[in-house]
Design an enzyme around this catalytic site. Structure first.
Site: not given
Length: 420
Positions: A91, A94, A146
């Site tokens: 993640s 991101k 997230s």
């Protein structure tokens, strides 16, 4: 003495009787030289060991597979381990998706959530199909909680599909300077081709932190969330921002898939120095946070910021360059620095090993404008009589002399020729 002995021994005449003698004496001399070298090396071993031991002791002890510690303003790398190894970011992807959406999109746009976004795997902010959500709210859900569904919704809004978005995102980050990154999706769910490096992640974070909107969302600890299917308070997943607070932390992003292990980005500021710590493939969550703290402690206890004030002048090749704003750079407590200015006005900061610490493009200094200077310019433009009176008198006398000579020549050519 050993070298003199060697010269003396070799200087013997080499006939058949003396060859064995020379050979024996040369062996003895070589043994002396060998003993001397061994003694020298032995005496120096404690010194080198001490230096290496000191460096090892002061360096951070990290267990994650790849890490980097970067000073934010200059981009100077303070510590690295396998920083250019291709890894799975999970993640941490991101961060790139968020800054791309902020810079290339309109945060006031209303995004319609698709079925594809609604059904994505992993962490979500529980968007519903057909739900209308502002782009800024999606970026908040992406970074703070997230949300993979927020990532897909952003991608489809920006570039119609995840695949098209990945292509555009790659071009975007390559333009920023990332050299070893290839993204296949907006969220970081596992794809064998979805890879990057600790160095590239530090670079994109450094770039993103220059954006005020990103910086604010990245540092948000909690946010009230009201959606069609979910009303709650989102809490930032980064533990150093809440459960395990670390002084100076300004933002962070966590990540995990089985193939990536624990991944972590942390930004922090103390006493004017801002740093970025990136952790890839931590064995456990505890390891990734312990490694991060180790890096941050190393930065804030082992380095300090040197300031260059606005207006400081640097001279080279009869040119003067000046800092138009305050500049700063980090140095360790054991470093000594020198400032060099190039002919193009680039200020280079180097340490005692000639390693480049930071560089700044300076502007050429303008000539000071004073009252006397302005009066002088006006005098120059108006041909002030006081300044030019001598010049005028000489010119006038020279002109009169030429005219007199001309008329005399016309009136008495023969006399002039005879004179000549």
């Amino acid at each position: 003495m050993i070298i003199k002995d060697a010269i003396r021994e070799v200087g013997i005449h080499s006939d058949k009787k003396t060859v064995p003698l020379i050979d024996n004496r040369l062996r003895r001399v070589m043994k002396k030289i060998l003993v001397f070298c061994l003694i020298t090396i032995t005496l120096n071993i404690p010194f080198y060991s001490k230096v290496l031991a000191a460096d090892f002791k002061n360096s951070p002890h990290v267990n994650s597979e790849a890490v980097i510690l970067m000073e934010e303003k200059t981009g100077r790398v303070l510590y690295e381990k396998n920083a250019d190894l291709n890894m799975y970011p999970a993640s941490l992807t991101k961060v790139a998706t968020a800054i791309y959406a902020i810079e290339k999109g309109n945060l006031n746009d209303i995004v319609s959530v698709s079925k594809n976004a609604r059904n994505v795997d992993g962490t979500r902010v529980y968007l519903e199909e057909g739900e209308k959500v502002p782009l800024k709210k999606l970026v908040q859900g992406l970074l703070i909680n997230s949300g993979n569904d927020a990532g897909v919704a952003i991608a489809e809004h920006m570039d119609s599909s995840e695949k098209a978005f990945a292509t555009t995102l790659n071009k975007y980050v390559w333009g920023i300077g990332l050299q070893d990154t290839n993204f296949e999706n907006p969220h970081g769910l596992f794809n064998p081709k979805h890879t990057t490096t600790a160095r590239d992640l530090a670079k994109i974070t450094q770039y993103a932190m220059k954006n005020e909107e990103f910086r604010e969302i990245f540092g948000t600890k909690e946010l009230k969330w009201e959606g069609v299917a979910w009303e709650t308070t989102l809490f930032n997943h980064h533990k150093l921002m809440r459960e395990r607070p670390y002084e100076g932390v300004t933002g962070g992003k966590t990540g995990y898939v089985d193939q990536s292990g624990q991944t972590l980005i942390t930004t922090a500021t103390r006493e004017g120095m801002s740093v970025i710590a990136v952790i890839l493939k931590g064995q456990t969550q505890a390891v990734s946070y312990n490694d991060t703290i180790e890096l941050l402690d190393y930065a804030f206890t082992g380095f300090k910021v040197i300031d260059i004030p606005k207006g400081k002048e640097f001279k080279t090749n009869n040119n003067t360059f000046v800092t138009e704003a305050n500049k700063s750079f980090p140095i360790s407590k054991n470093e000594k620095v020198r400032e060099d200015i190039t002919g193009a006005g680039v200020l280079e900061i180097r340490n005692q090993d000639q390693a480049l610490i930071a560089s700044f493009q300076l502007n050429k200094a303008k000539k000071p404008e004073t009252i006397e200077g302005r009066q002088k310019e006006k005098q120059d433009e108006g041909l002030n009589p006081k300044k030019y009176s001598y010049y005028h008198i000489v010119s006038l006398l020279l002109g009169i002399s030429i005219l007199c000579f001309f008329f005399r020549f016309r009136r008495n050519k023969k006399r002039f020729k005879k004179y000549c």
